[in-house]
Enzyme design. Structure first.
Site, PDB file in Angstrom:
ATOM      1  CE  LYS A  24      -2.185   2.035   4.086  1.00  0.00           C
ATOM      2  NZ  LYS A  24      -1.318   3.138   4.246  1.00  0.00           N
ATOM      3  CG  ASN A  25       2.305   2.656   3.448  1.00  0.00           C
ATOM      4  OD1 ASN A  25       1.164   3.005   3.145  1.00  0.00           O
ATOM      5  ND2 ASN A  25       2.670   2.409   4.693  1.00  0.00           N
ATOM      6  CB  CYS A 122      -4.071   6.239  11.075  1.00  0.00           C
ATOM      7  SG  CYS A 122      -4.643   4.897  10.044  1.00  0.00           S
TER       8      CYS A 122
END
Ligand code: EPZ
Length: 451
Positions: A24-25, A122
């Site tokens: 994802k990153n 987040c």
């Protein structure tokens, strides 16, 4: 519409095999890089997660045509008609992810101006963007902070610069890379982050025609070029997701093979996993031979029986123990005999989730002091950033509300490890970073369902 809650019947070991796709990153950053090319880019193994959808939406608003390729998980980006989008359109994505901040450099190069919505991501500390903005100003951008978001412009273009990061921030390093590759002249970045996802982004940019040297001691030198073209890239696999499933195997006394997991990117995790008493085997890729089908490589993780051992660890930038690995692993540490210590040195408020584990019977105390390791930036700043986990504790079911992505996965693991039936609320947040996690849970024999 399904209620955003998962009912989890705990106490069954997770057993089986799942596969992780592109990290994802990295994937989300490689998607932004496609904006810099003057021809189409092709990215494989893209997971179907919310962060990818957000970046896809933002690219689309800026005129990049994003289409699904032939292979499952393949995306094709055509940046032939990059254009401005209205602040109202862009603001639809406000608060949904932190990736939009990385659009600054590419949009400044392509359009001379950029609008960045309020960021999301987040809630694990204040997460400022001061390093990003300082770097962009050094390149010659003007930054205007307004209530609706950031307006940036570079009427005279962007020029290479010498810049030293106060802390090896992943995002700020990516910001500098994505801006410097097409800035005029040479950029020297000191105290850069060197996570595997960053090195993979450098590979993407190099494929596009960039000239980037990674020196020793966190120094990256970028020689700006006037033009970049599209890339074709298969990303590194998601080492955070792989470690999350490994921790789930350990906490539930199970056995999970994570296809795609790569040893080289997970060495620090594997050392801790073994120290706690978990076992693993690296299964290398086997190409088809003599008519026999090939086999994809990965890592098998399992609980060998008996008791787990306590450990002391501290999270750190690469090559240290990733901050995103700690929350899932802490659930397994509640089952280890003795006192484990976790010193979180990357984010100042990333231990709040331990309260939920305590409500399930865990015994975790959090402290403001730097415990068990070297003093960090947060030691004198009144943040509860060290945890002492006393175990083993029998976990029982509870109603849980997911606070953020990685803590959310740890709640899920705790519910799977606990006796009884838990209700995990806000579970859709996990889709931000874990592809098809409910299907994977089912594949591993978990008893979990939507009510
Ligand atoms: C990336 O966040 C990841 N996110 C995070 O993963 C990961 O936890 C983090 O790197 C560390 O590995 C993405 O790649 C999308 P940082 P990033 O800049 O880039 C401070 C996940 O769950 N800082 O390296 O935002 C910051 O407050 C997520 O997948 C500043 O002070 O992280 C933090 O304390 C969560 N000023 C530290 O640096 C700045 O301008 C490291 O943050 C920037 C950062």
């Amino acid at each position: 519409m399904t209620e955003d809650v998962l009912v989890v019947h705990g106490g069954t070991p997770l057993e089986g095999r799942i596969r992780v796709r592109g990290a994802k990153n990295l994937v989300s950053k490689a998607m932004v890089a496609a904006l810099l090319g003057d021809s189409p880019s092709r990215l494989f193994d893209v997971p179907k997660i919310r962060d990818v959808e957000v970046v896809r939406g933002l690219l689309g608003l800026h005129g990049v045509k994003v289409t699904d390729g032939e292979e499952d998980g393949e995306l094709v980006f055509d940046p032939a008609n990059v254009e401005s989008a209205s602040t109202d359109q862009i603001n639809v994505h406000a608060g949904s992810s932190r990736i939009p901040i990385l659009f600054c450099g590419p949009l400044l190069h392509r359009l001379g101006h950029a609008f960045i919505p309020d960021l999301g991501g987040c809630h694990i500390g204040p997460r400022p963007i001061d390093f990003h903005l300082q770097a962009l100003r050094e390149f010659g951008a003007t930054v205007d902070k307004r209530p609706e978001g950031l307006h940036l412009s570079a009427p005279n273009g962007l020029r290479g610069t010498k810049f030293s990061l106060p802390y090896p921030s992943v995002g700020a390093t990516e910001q500098v890379l994505l801006t410097a590759v097409m800035a005029e002249g040479v950029t020297e970045l000191r105290n850069a982050a060197v996570e595997p996802e960053i090195l993979d982004l450098i590979c993407v940019l190099q494929k596009m025609g960039a000239i980037i040297k990674v020196h020793t001691d966190r120094v990256i030198e970028i020689q700006g070029v006037p033009k970049l073209h599209g890339y074709t890239h298969r990303p590194i696999p998601d080492r955070i997701e792989a470690a999350s499933w490994a921790a789930a195997a350990l906490a539930t006394r199970g056995h999970v093979e994570v296809l795609g997991a790569q040893q080289a990117d997970m060495m620090t995790f594997l050392n801790i996993f073994r120290s706690v008493g978990g076992e693993y085997e690296v299964t290398d890729l086997r190409p088809p031979r003599n008519g026999q089908p090939g086999q994809e490589g990965g890592i098998r993780f399992w609980h060998p029986g008996g008791e787990l051992k306590s450990v002391a660890l501290e999270t750190d930038v690469h090559p240290g123990f990733m901050t995103d690995w700690q929350q899932p692993l802490v659930v397994a540490l509640t089952q280890a005999r003795g006192l484990s210590i976790v010193h979180e040195t990357v984010y100042e408020q990333r231990l709040g989730y331990t309260e939920a584990l305590n409500s399930m019977g865990a015994n975790i105390q959090v402290y403001r002091d730097c415990l068990g390791g070297t003093p960090c930036r947060f030691g004198r700043r009144n943040f509860k950033h060290s945890a002492v986990i006393a175990g083993p504790s029998k976990l029982h079911a509870a109603d849980l509300v997911i606070p953020d992505l990685r803590a959310g996965f740890s709640h899920l693991i705790a519910a799977l490890a606990a006796e009884g039936t838990s209700r995990v609320y806000g579970v859709d947040l996990i889709n931000r970073g874990y592809e098809d996690f409910e299907a994977k849970l089912a594949d591993l024999g978990a008893h979990a369902e939507r009510p």
